[in-house]
Enzyme design. Structure first.
Site, PDB file in Angstrom:
ATOM      1  N   ARG A  21     116.294  -5.561  70.653  1.00  0.00           N
ATOM      2  CA  ARG A  21     114.916  -6.063  70.834  1.00  0.00           C
ATOM      3  C   ARG A  21     114.827  -6.967  72.056  1.00  0.00           C
ATOM      4  O   ARG A  21     113.871  -6.884  72.819  1.00  0.00           O
ATOM      5  CB  ARG A  21     114.429  -6.788  69.584  1.00  0.00           C
ATOM      6  CG  ARG A  21     114.199  -5.855  68.412  1.00  0.00           C
ATOM      7  CD  ARG A  21     113.783  -6.613  67.163  1.00  0.00           C
ATOM      8  NE  ARG A  21     114.820  -7.579  66.825  1.00  0.00           N
ATOM      9  CZ  ARG A  21     114.592  -8.771  66.274  1.00  0.00           C
ATOM     10  NH1 ARG A  21     113.372  -9.154  65.967  1.00  0.00           N
ATOM     11  NH2 ARG A  21     115.582  -9.584  65.997  1.00  0.00           N
ATOM     12  N   ASN A  39     112.147  -5.037  64.195  1.00  0.00           N
ATOM     13  CA  ASN A  39     113.086  -4.408  63.282  1.00  0.00           C
ATOM     14  C   ASN A  39     112.342  -3.910  62.054  1.00  0.00           C
ATOM     15  O   ASN A  39     111.447  -4.595  61.549  1.00  0.00           O
ATOM     16  CB  ASN A  39     114.161  -5.404  62.828  1.00  0.00           C
ATOM     17  CG  ASN A  39     115.220  -5.639  63.868  1.00  0.00           C
ATOM     18  OD1 ASN A  39     115.387  -4.867  64.809  1.00  0.00           O
ATOM     19  ND2 ASN A  39     115.962  -6.718  63.704  1.00  0.00           N
TER      20      ASN A  39
END
Length: 92
Positions: A21, A39
């Site tokens: 990320r 996520n």
């Protein structure tokens, strides 16, 4: 801008707990995009990017390119109009 789009990409593979990320956020900001990388409970990362089509296409290429943290098995992409503005690019 009329050429703005929204990319929604579902990234499958070993992409959680490896800095994916953060890496995605850095690439998106370099490309001038807004959005987020989140996520999901099933192990995927959901990436939403908003901005010029060319920049979103480049981000998608990078997500599929093999130089990401972890390992990407598959990226499923969906394109739409830009929708509401998104401020910044965040990790969720």
């Amino acid at each position: 801008m009329s050429d703005d789009v929204r990319l929604s990409a579902w990234v499958h593979g070993r992409v959680q707990g490896v800095g994916f990320r953060w890496w995605t956020r850095a690439r998106a900001l370099e490309l001038g995009l807004t959005g987020f990388a989140a996520n999901k409970d099933d192990g995927r990362v959901h990436v939403v990017a908003r901005g010029p089509r060319e920049s979103c296409e480049r981000l998608l290429e990078l997500l599929r390119g093999g130089a990401t943290p972890g390992s990407v098995d598959l990226v499923v992409d969906d394109w739409s109009g830009p929708g509401d503005p998104i401020e910044g690019f965040t990790e969720r």
